[in-house]
Structure formats: C-alpha cells, structure tokens
Motif scaffolding. Structure first.
Motif, mmCIF file in Angstrom:
data_model
loop_
_atom_site.group_PDB
_atom_site.id
_atom_site.type_symbol
_atom_site.label_atom_id
_atom_site.label_comp_id
_atom_site.label_asym_id
_atom_site.label_seq_id
_atom_site.Cartn_x
_atom_site.Cartn_y
_atom_site.Cartn_z
ATOM 1 N N LEU A 177 60.646 76.566 51.524
ATOM 2 C CA LEU A 177 60.126 75.428 50.773
ATOM 3 C C LEU A 177 60.350 74.105 51.502
ATOM 4 O O LEU A 177 59.529 73.185 51.411
ATOM 5 N N PHE A 178 61.450 73.988 52.239
ATOM 6 C CA PHE A 178 61.768 72.726 52.927
ATOM 7 C C PHE A 178 61.586 72.827 54.437
ATOM 8 O O PHE A 178 62.067 71.965 55.167
ATOM 9 N N ARG A 179 60.880 73.856 54.878
ATOM 10 C CA ARG A 179 60.666 74.030 56.313
ATOM 11 C C ARG A 179 59.956 72.822 56.916
ATOM 12 O O ARG A 179 58.983 72.308 56.366
ATOM 13 N N ARG A 199 61.746 69.657 39.732
ATOM 14 C CA ARG A 199 60.681 69.364 38.769
ATOM 15 C C ARG A 199 59.318 69.424 39.446
ATOM 16 O O ARG A 199 59.032 68.689 40.395
ATOM 17 N N ALA A 200 58.459 70.317 38.956
ATOM 18 C CA ALA A 200 57.146 70.518 39.573
ATOM 19 C C ALA A 200 56.253 69.291 39.433
ATOM 20 O O ALA A 200 55.467 68.988 40.332
ATOM 21 N N ALA A 201 56.351 68.580 38.316
ATOM 22 C CA ALA A 201 55.493 67.406 38.105
ATOM 23 C C ALA A 201 55.718 66.363 39.197
ATOM 24 O O ALA A 201 54.761 65.767 39.708
ATOM 25 N N GLN A 202 56.983 66.181 39.570
ATOM 26 C CA GLN A 202 57.292 65.215 40.631
ATOM 27 C C GLN A 202 56.898 65.765 42.001
ATOM 28 O O GLN A 202 56.465 65.014 42.881
ATOM 29 N N LEU A 203 57.019 67.075 42.181
ATOM 30 C CA LEU A 203 56.680 67.665 43.468
ATOM 31 C C LEU A 203 55.186 67.555 43.735
ATOM 32 O O LEU A 203 54.763 67.280 44.867
ATOM 33 N N LEU A 204 54.377 67.746 42.696
ATOM 34 C CA LEU A 204 52.923 67.726 42.867
ATOM 35 C C LEU A 204 52.336 66.328 42.884
ATOM 36 O O LEU A 204 51.143 66.160 43.141
ATOM 37 N N SER A 205 53.164 65.322 42.604
ATOM 38 C CA SER A 205 52.692 63.930 42.597
ATOM 39 C C SER A 205 53.400 63.161 43.706
ATOM 40 O O SER A 205 54.533 62.704 43.524
ATOM 41 N N PRO A 206 52.769 63.044 44.883
ATOM 42 C CA PRO A 206 53.409 62.344 46.001
ATOM 43 C C PRO A 206 53.811 60.925 45.623
ATOM 44 O O PRO A 206 53.177 60.297 44.778
ATOM 45 N N CYS A 217 54.663 59.800 51.678
ATOM 46 C CA CYS A 217 55.443 60.048 52.887
ATOM 47 C C CYS A 217 55.171 61.454 53.430
ATOM 48 O O CYS A 217 54.841 62.383 52.690
ATOM 49 N N GLY A 218 55.349 61.584 54.735
ATOM 50 C CA GLY A 218 55.059 62.847 55.395
ATOM 51 C C GLY A 218 55.899 63.992 54.881
ATOM 52 O O GLY A 218 55.419 65.127 54.797
ATOM 53 N N ARG A 219 57.155 63.724 54.510
ATOM 54 C CA ARG A 219 58.025 64.813 54.052
ATOM 55 C C ARG A 219 57.549 65.391 52.725
ATOM 56 O O ARG A 219 57.685 66.590 52.473
ATOM 57 N N HIS A 220 56.961 64.538 51.869
ATOM 58 C CA HIS A 220 56.459 65.022 50.588
ATOM 59 C C HIS A 220 55.184 65.835 50.794
ATOM 60 O O HIS A 220 54.977 66.875 50.158
ATOM 61 N N VAL A 221 54.343 65.389 51.694
ATOM 62 C CA VAL A 221 53.125 66.134 52.019
ATOM 63 C C VAL A 221 53.497 67.504 52.596
ATOM 64 O O VAL A 221 52.889 68.530 52.254
ATOM 65 N N GLN A 222 54.515 67.531 53.460
ATOM 66 C CA GLN A 222 54.964 68.792 54.044
ATOM 67 C C GLN A 222 55.496 69.726 52.973
ATOM 68 O O GLN A 222 55.279 70.942 53.010
ATOM 69 N N LEU A 223 56.181 69.160 51.984
ATOM 70 C CA LEU A 223 56.726 69.963 50.891
ATOM 71 C C LEU A 223 55.613 70.646 50.098
ATOM 72 O O LEU A 223 55.723 71.819 49.733
ATOM 73 N N ASN A 226 54.251 73.479 52.102
ATOM 74 C CA ASN A 226 55.176 74.610 52.073
ATOM 75 C C ASN A 226 55.076 75.368 50.758
ATOM 76 O O ASN A 226 55.142 76.607 50.740
ATOM 77 N N LEU A 227 54.907 74.641 49.667
ATOM 78 C CA LEU A 227 54.773 75.294 48.361
ATOM 79 C C LEU A 227 53.531 76.167 48.320
ATOM 80 O O LEU A 227 53.562 77.281 47.786
ATOM 81 N N LEU A 228 52.444 75.695 48.897
ATOM 82 C CA LEU A 228 51.212 76.479 48.950
ATOM 83 C C LEU A 228 51.430 77.752 49.753
ATOM 84 O O LEU A 228 50.983 78.843 49.363
ATOM 85 N N SER A 229 52.141 77.632 50.866
ATOM 86 C CA SER A 229 52.436 78.791 51.697
ATOM 87 C C SER A 229 53.308 79.794 50.957
ATOM 88 O O SER A 229 53.078 81.009 51.019
ATOM 89 N N VAL A 230 54.319 79.302 50.237
ATOM 90 C CA VAL A 230 55.210 80.167 49.463
ATOM 91 C C VAL A 230 54.423 80.896 48.382
ATOM 92 O O VAL A 230 54.617 82.099 48.160
#
Length: 219
Positions: free
Chosen positions: A11-13, A109-116, A121-127, A130-134
C-alpha cells in the motif's frame, strides 16, 4: 509507528518513510490490537476504514445462516483487508474479518485516502495507485479460490491449491497460511475427509507434510 516497515508494504510502496508519518495524520490513522478469535469486522456491518495488518494475521470468512463457514483468504503482516467495502461505506459486509492470532491493525480512513489533499501531492497520488494495484491483486486471489474449489473431488481441490503454492513460492517445499480446519474451510470440504485424503496421498508418495509445511513429490 514503524514507518520504515510501512514503506515496504504494497500500500505504501514508493513512498518514503519520512513522508508516511504525515500521510498517516491525513488519513486519520488509528492502531488497534485484537485477541485470537476476535472479530475485527462482522458480516452485515459496514466498514469505513481500510485495515493494514502490522503483526499477526486475520482470516476473511463467510458464515451462512446454518453456521457453515468458508475461509476466503488469510491476510498477514503488510497486507490490507476491507479495502473494497471501505471505498463503498454503505455496502453491507458479506464477510467477517477475524484475528487468527494476536494481531495489530492500522486503520486508514478510505474517505480521506480517496480525496487527495489540496496540493495533490505526489505521495497521495502514489497511495491511490497502490490501492488500485492491491485491489486488482485481491480480485486475482478470489479468482484463484474459485479455480481451486471448482474441482469435484477433495484430491483435485487439494492438488490444485498445493500446485499453485509451489509455483508461487518457486519450491516444492513450502508453507501455507492455513491450519487444517482453515484449509478445509478454504477448499469447501469436511476437515476429517480432507485429513483422510491427505494421509492417502502421503501413503501414495504424492505429498509429505508436517502441520502447515508441505512437500510435493514429483514422479
């Protein structure tokens, strides 16, 4: 929180350890512990947070109204669960998540994860990537179980599962994440019948095993 450990999880790769601490604050992360057999999420309820196993392990289970149990998956350290339901917070859970041993879980919290954040920021986009890949990997896991359980006999189901584990772990000697009852539930068979078939297969020189350690005997 061991951010160095989190940076190695799927998830944090690709996200640096020093950036993860700020992300955890944005995601309203909470860490909780569970005893063996304790339900983390119950079938029929809802989930608003993605669970990431820090230590221990959990099983994803389904129980029908007659008490018959099916084990769908086992989730270990660094892996996530309930990500699909957390992204659909009004969808009732069709499975239960149960601690298979003493387990520490990090909830995001998924609501915060899905709302950049405002700066995207690049780290949130990467997250999110990663979630899509998982999620895609989880779909493959469920597809594999359907493949294993589509066989008619216990032997065929067991051989299908063990062959996959050997290929996945690139060795004829490997461990599986289930005990005997969990393996029976996963394959959708009776435990006693499974144990009997395993003993037959060992006597025939097809496999050898000790608890959750297996070895495939090739011709």
């Amino acid at each position: 929180m061991d951010c160095a450990f989190l940076s190695c999880t799927p998830l944090f790769r690709g996200i640096k350890a020093e950036e993860i601490e700020q992300l955890l604050h944005c995601l309203h992360a909470v860490q909780r512990g569970y005893k063996k057999g304790e339900a983390i999420y119950k079938m029929g309820g809802t989930a608003s947070a993605i669970g990431l196993v820090l230590s221990g392990s959990v099983t994803i289970e389904n129980d029908d109204v007659w008490g018959n149990r099916s084990v769908l998956d086992s989730v270990g350290p660094g892996q996530v669960f309930a990500e699909t339901y957390a992204c659909l917070p009004d969808e009732p859970l069709m499975v239960s998540v149960v601690a298979a041993e003493h387990t520490e879980v990090l909830f995001l919290r998924a609501a915060q994860l899905l709302s950049p954040c405002a700066t995207a920021c690049g780290r949130h986009v990467q997250l999110i990537r990663n979630l899509l890949s998982v999620s895609a990997q989880k779909n493959l896991t469920l597809s594999r179980r359907i493949f294993h359980t589509s066989a008619k006999t216990i032997r065929e189901r067991l051989l299908s599962y063990l062959s996959f584990q050997a290929i996945r772990q690139r060795s004829d000697r490997f461990s599986i994440p289930f005990n005997r009852q969990q393996l029976a539930d996963y394959l959708g068979v009776d435990r006693s019948a499974l144990s009997k078939e395993m003993s037959k297969m060992r006597a025939e020189g097809l496999i050898d095993f000790q608890k959750n350690r297996f070895e495939l005997k090739r011709p």
